[in-house]
Design a protein around this motif. Structure first.
Motif, PDB file in Angstrom:
ATOM      1  N   ALA A 229     -32.385   5.323  22.710  1.00  0.00           N
ATOM      2  CA  ALA A 229     -31.044   5.435  23.619  1.00  0.00           C
ATOM      3  C   ALA A 229     -30.239   5.472  21.797  1.00  0.00           C
ATOM      4  CB  ALA A 229     -31.305   3.618  23.560  1.00  0.00           C
ATOM      5  N   LEU A 230     -30.549   4.646  20.228  1.00  0.00           N
ATOM      6  CA  LEU A 230     -30.439   4.343  19.671  1.00  0.00           C
ATOM      7  C   LEU A 230     -29.885   5.784  18.247  1.00  0.00           C
ATOM      8  CD1 LEU A 230     -29.117   2.467  16.721  1.00  0.00           C
ATOM      9  CD2 LEU A 230     -31.480   2.857  15.572  1.00  0.00           C
TER      10      LEU A 230
ATOM     11  N   ASP B  61     -25.851   6.962  17.769  1.00  0.00           N
ATOM     12  CA  ASP B  61     -24.953   6.828  16.388  1.00  0.00           C
ATOM     13  C   ASP B  61     -24.012   7.130  16.252  1.00  0.00           C
ATOM     14  OD1 ASP B  61     -25.772   9.327  16.466  1.00  0.00           O
ATOM     15  OD2 ASP B  61     -26.603   9.967  14.794  1.00  0.00           O
ATOM     16  N   HIS B  62     -23.536   7.605  17.305  1.00  0.00           N
ATOM     17  CA  HIS B  62     -22.280   8.268  17.006  1.00  0.00           C
ATOM     18  C   HIS B  62     -20.341   7.319  16.872  1.00  0.00           C
ATOM     19  CE1 HIS B  62     -22.943   8.933  20.844  1.00  0.00           C
ATOM     20  NE2 HIS B  62     -21.784   8.962  20.905  1.00  0.00           N
ATOM     21  N   LEU B  63     -21.536   6.249  18.326  1.00  0.00           N
ATOM     22  CA  LEU B  63     -20.740   5.144  19.073  1.00  0.00           C
ATOM     23  C   LEU B  63     -21.176   4.170  17.820  1.00  0.00           C
ATOM     24  CD1 LEU B  63     -21.692   4.798  21.925  1.00  0.00           C
ATOM     25  CD2 LEU B  63     -19.349   5.764  21.255  1.00  0.00           C
ATOM     26  N   ILE B  64     -22.265   3.935  17.130  1.00  0.00           N
ATOM     27  CA  ILE B  64     -21.436   2.693  16.118  1.00  0.00           C
ATOM     28  C   ILE B  64     -21.102   3.321  14.832  1.00  0.00           C
ATOM     29  CG2 ILE B  64     -23.758   1.743  14.296  1.00  0.00           C
ATOM     30  CD1 ILE B  64     -25.712   2.075  16.576  1.00  0.00           C
ATOM     31  N   ARG B  65     -21.231   4.763  14.528  1.00  0.00           N
ATOM     32  CA  ARG B  65     -20.576   5.089  13.462  1.00  0.00           C
ATOM     33  C   ARG B  65     -18.691   4.688  13.410  1.00  0.00           C
ATOM     34  NH1 ARG B  65     -23.525   7.717   9.632  1.00  0.00           N
ATOM     35  NH2 ARG B  65     -25.681   8.903  10.701  1.00  0.00           N
ATOM     36  N   GLN B  66     -18.365   4.844  14.826  1.00  0.00           N
ATOM     37  CA  GLN B  66     -17.663   5.238  15.294  1.00  0.00           C
ATOM     38  C   GLN B  66     -16.490   2.954  15.337  1.00  0.00           C
ATOM     39  OE1 GLN B  66     -15.380   7.441  15.970  1.00  0.00           O
ATOM     40  NE2 GLN B  66     -13.141   5.884  16.067  1.00  0.00           N
ATOM     41  N   ILE B  67     -17.622   1.900  15.895  1.00  0.00           N
ATOM     42  CA  ILE B  67     -17.143   0.765  15.352  1.00  0.00           C
ATOM     43  C   ILE B  67     -16.824   0.490  14.820  1.00  0.00           C
ATOM     44  CG2 ILE B  67     -18.571  -1.425  16.671  1.00  0.00           C
ATOM     45  CD1 ILE B  67     -19.199  -0.213  18.366  1.00  0.00           C
ATOM     46  N   VAL B  68     -18.028   1.145  13.319  1.00  0.00           N
ATOM     47  CA  VAL B  68     -17.724   0.531  11.550  1.00  0.00           C
ATOM     48  C   VAL B  68     -16.774   0.942  11.526  1.00  0.00           C
ATOM     49  CG1 VAL B  68     -18.677   0.563   9.994  1.00  0.00           C
ATOM     50  CG2 VAL B  68     -20.380   0.241  11.593  1.00  0.00           C
ATOM     51  N   HIS B  69     -16.056   2.122  11.738  1.00  0.00           N
ATOM     52  CA  HIS B  69     -14.922   2.704  11.277  1.00  0.00           C
ATOM     53  C   HIS B  69     -13.693   2.052  11.385  1.00  0.00           C
ATOM     54  CE1 HIS B  69     -12.668   5.392   9.997  1.00  0.00           C
ATOM     55  NE2 HIS B  69     -11.880   6.364  10.222  1.00  0.00           N
TER      56      HIS B  69
ATOM     57  N   LYS C 102     -26.660   2.598   6.399  1.00  0.00           N
ATOM     58  CA  LYS C 102     -27.094   1.813   6.240  1.00  0.00           C
ATOM     59  C   LYS C 102     -27.380   1.238   7.103  1.00  0.00           C
ATOM     60  CE  LYS C 102     -27.712   2.478   2.101  1.00  0.00           C
ATOM     61  NZ  LYS C 102     -28.991   2.367   1.269  1.00  0.00           N
ATOM     62  N   LEU C 103     -27.285   0.842   8.380  1.00  0.00           N
ATOM     63  CA  LEU C 103     -26.841   0.070   9.626  1.00  0.00           C
ATOM     64  C   LEU C 103     -27.762   0.470  11.106  1.00  0.00           C
ATOM     65  CD1 LEU C 103     -26.773  -2.687  11.475  1.00  0.00           C
ATOM     66  CD2 LEU C 103     -24.247  -1.099  12.059  1.00  0.00           C
ATOM     67  N   ILE C 104     -27.848   2.060  10.683  1.00  0.00           N
ATOM     68  CA  ILE C 104     -28.458   2.892  11.651  1.00  0.00           C
ATOM     69  C   ILE C 104     -30.027   3.062  10.896  1.00  0.00           C
ATOM     70  CG2 ILE C 104     -29.044   5.292  12.938  1.00  0.00           C
ATOM     71  CD1 ILE C 104     -25.644   5.250  12.329  1.00  0.00           C
TER      72      ILE C 104
ATOM     73  N   LEU D 152     -31.600  -0.296  11.528  1.00  0.00           N
ATOM     74  CA  LEU D 152     -32.266  -0.899  12.976  1.00  0.00           C
ATOM     75  C   LEU D 152     -33.299   0.659  13.676  1.00  0.00           C
ATOM     76  CD1 LEU D 152     -28.904  -0.946  14.483  1.00  0.00           C
ATOM     77  CD2 LEU D 152     -30.243  -2.995  14.515  1.00  0.00           C
ATOM     78  N   ASP D 153     -33.311   1.825  12.843  1.00  0.00           N
ATOM     79  CA  ASP D 153     -34.244   2.276  12.830  1.00  0.00           C
ATOM     80  C   ASP D 153     -35.365   2.510  12.392  1.00  0.00           C
ATOM     81  OD1 ASP D 153     -35.116   4.740  14.752  1.00  0.00           O
ATOM     82  OD2 ASP D 153     -35.364   5.156  11.989  1.00  0.00           O
ATOM     83  N   ARG D 154     -35.800   1.498  11.339  1.00  0.00           N
ATOM     84  CA  ARG D 154     -36.526   0.628  10.709  1.00  0.00           C
ATOM     85  C   ARG D 154     -37.324  -0.079  11.290  1.00  0.00           C
ATOM     86  NH1 ARG D 154     -34.937   1.260   6.290  1.00  0.00           N
ATOM     87  NH2 ARG D 154     -34.415  -1.029   5.260  1.00  0.00           N
ATOM     88  N   LEU D 155     -36.737  -1.056  11.533  1.00  0.00           N
ATOM     89  CA  LEU D 155     -36.681  -1.989  12.628  1.00  0.00           C
ATOM     90  C   LEU D 155     -37.661  -1.960  13.472  1.00  0.00           C
ATOM     91  CD1 LEU D 155     -37.104  -5.368  12.734  1.00  0.00           C
ATOM     92  CD2 LEU D 155     -34.680  -5.147  14.429  1.00  0.00           C
ATOM     93  N   LEU D 156     -36.561  -1.063  14.582  1.00  0.00           N
ATOM     94  CA  LEU D 156     -37.727  -0.335  15.949  1.00  0.00           C
ATOM     95  C   LEU D 156     -38.758   0.298  15.325  1.00  0.00           C
ATOM     96  CD1 LEU D 156     -34.951   1.227  17.916  1.00  0.00           C
ATOM     97  CD2 LEU D 156     -36.183  -1.130  17.851  1.00  0.00           C
ATOM     98  N   SER D 157     -38.706   0.763  14.638  1.00  0.00           N
ATOM     99  CA  SER D 157     -40.968   1.745  14.283  1.00  0.00           C
ATOM    100  C   SER D 157     -41.627   0.774  13.725  1.00  0.00           C
ATOM    101  CB  SER D 157     -40.221   2.376  12.956  1.00  0.00           C
ATOM    102  OG  SER D 157     -39.367   3.274  13.707  1.00  0.00           O
ATOM    103  N   GLU D 158     -41.171  -0.414  12.668  1.00  0.00           N
ATOM    104  CA  GLU D 158     -41.801  -1.613  12.140  1.00  0.00           C
ATOM    105  C   GLU D 158     -42.059  -2.566  13.954  1.00  0.00           C
ATOM    106  OE1 GLU D 158     -40.142  -3.641   9.930  1.00  0.00           O
ATOM    107  OE2 GLU D 158     -40.692  -2.076   7.643  1.00  0.00           O
ATOM    108  N   MET D 159     -42.012  -2.830  14.563  1.00  0.00           N
ATOM    109  CA  MET D 159     -42.145  -3.336  15.925  1.00  0.00           C
ATOM    110  C   MET D 159     -42.641  -2.561  16.427  1.00  0.00           C
ATOM    111  SD  MET D 159     -38.425  -4.962  17.400  1.00  0.00           S
ATOM    112  CE  MET D 159     -39.077  -5.483  18.630  1.00  0.00           C
TER     113      MET D 159
END
Length: 421
Positions: free
Chosen positions: A207-208, A212-220, A239-241, A244-251
């Motif tokens: 889902a992330l 990701d375009h939604l996250i970029r739009q929110i940050v913008h 950086k935020l994306i 989050l992706d690295r956090l999910l991978s580690e989990m």
């Protein structure tokens, strides 16, 4: 309101009419024999014995005809006291019959003893593994046809409404929260929740990536004009994306990840609250009620019943074809399981026994009332004909026996009289 007789329920059983004619014919024969022997008694002394036999047989036949007739109607239409016993007491008969059923059949002890002797699971297992005549023959021509006719005759909407109401009421009566909590606890004890966590983390990562375009739009949109002018908003979003992706991978890769452990701890707390927290139970019950009342759920239950009804009709119309298909394989496997798993068989038999007892306890009074009211609703002609047909030829045998026994008694008395001179 009196219910008149209906064709099919009041047809005399085979042989009853013939036996009635024989009994009446025997009585008429005794009458004729009496008058003949009476005129010939002076010709030879043997005719005296014949006359005594015919006279006593005639009396015995008339007496038993009167007794049998008086049970159901007035002999010769005459309002003789203490005749037409059944019609005069039909309401009391209905009450006594209903009470007899209640006290001797619809009793939990009687039903429990009877059900203990029945191996319902064994019978079902035998039928499923070795269906009589390949599930065709008499079953297809008889029971399956009856089931199909009953299902087709019943109002689908009304019956479906009853099934849906029963299912909804059962769901409302069931405490969902403790069951869900127990299931969740058992799943966690066997680590069956971990694939679900993995699937949830994988879904979150997908889902992330897809949004990701939604996250970029929110940050913008949230960034100041300076960040947007320098392009740092894009850097922050990346950086935020990435984080989050690295956090999910580690989990996903590390079963001991702190956030994953916290999620498991949260599931343990949820399992406890579902079982023991009244507030959580109330929230779940409230949510369950809203779900049941949801129109989408009502449509789902309607569709579920219709699908089940169509499936039952298909099996009832052609059980042999059903047994040859995938359903037949499943049913045969179920039968083999019932044969081999005695614990499962005992559980099923115990369930059937408790269900039968439950029906007697819950609906025994209604069954008794139905019997009593049904008998009381019949008119006198209906109950007379039905009881007379139920007894069948035995009443006419009483008339025949009375005629012959009476004749023999008369013959014996006449013989003793002649012997004593």
């Amino acid at each position: 309101m009196r219910v008149p007789a209906r064709a099919g329920f009041d047809i005399a059983p085979p042989g009853l009419t013939r036996m009635r004619m024989i009994a009446t014919g025997l009585l008429l024969f005794m009458v004729a024999l009496f008058f003949v022997s009476r005129t010939l008694v002076d010709v030879h002394p043997a005719w005296g014995f014949v006359r005594a036999f015919a006279e006593a047989g005639m009396v015995g036949g008339v007496a038993d005809w009167f007794a049998v007739t008086a049970l159901f109607r007035h002999p010769l239409g005459l309002p003789i006291p203490h005749t037409a016993i059944v019609p005069r007491n039909k309401d009391r008969i209905g009450d006594q019959l209903a009470q007899f059923l209640r006290e001797n059949f619809l009793v939990t002890g009687v039903i429990a003893r009877r059900m203990r002797q029945l191996d319902v699971a064994g019978a079902v297992a035998h039928w499923l593994t070795d269906p009589p005549e390949a599930a065709g023959g008499r079953f297809r021509a008889g029971a399956s046809k009856l089931v199909a006719q009953v299902l087709e005759a019943l109002d689908p909407q009304r019956l479906g409404g009853m099934v849906k109401a029963a299912a909804a009421n059962r769901l409302r009566e069931t405490q969902v929260a403790p069951v869900a909590g127990q299931l969740l606890k058992a799943a966690m004890a066997e680590n069956r929740h971990k694939p679900l966590l993995d699937a949830a983390i994988t879904w979150a990562g997908k889902a992330l990536a897809d949004n990701d375009h939604l996250i970029r739009q929110i940050v913008h949109d949230k960034a100041g004009a300076l960040l947007r002018w320098t392009g740092l908003d894009e850097t922050v979003a990346n950086k935020l994306i990435d984080g989050l992706d690295r956090l999910l991978s580690e989990m996903r890769d590390n079963p001991q990840h702190p956030l994953r452990l916290r999620a498991e701890n949260g599931l343990e707390i949820l399992a406890w609250d579902l079982r023991f927290d009244p507030d959580m139970g109330a929230r779940v019950e409230r949510l369950k009620g809203e779900l049941i009342d949801n129109p989408a759920m009502q449509r789902f239950l309607d569709g579920l019943w219709e699908a089940a009804r169509e499936g039952l009709l298909e099996i009832a119309r052609d059980p042999e074809r059903a047994m040859r298909g995938r359903l037949g394989d499943v049913l045969r496997q179920l039968g083999e399981t019932l044969h081999s798993d005695r614990r499962l068989s005992r559980t099923i038999n115990r369930f059937v026994r408790r269900a039968a007892i439950g029906v007697a306890v819950d609906y025994g009074d209604n069954i008794v009332r139905l019997v009593s009211e049904t008998v009381q609703s019949w008119d006198t002609q209906t109950i007379t004909r039905r009881l007379e047909n139920a007894v069948g030829k035995d009443l006419q045998y009483i008339r025949v026996n009375g005629t012959l026994v009476g004749g023999l008694v008369g013959l014996i008395i006449h013989t003793v009289h002649v012997a004593l001179g």
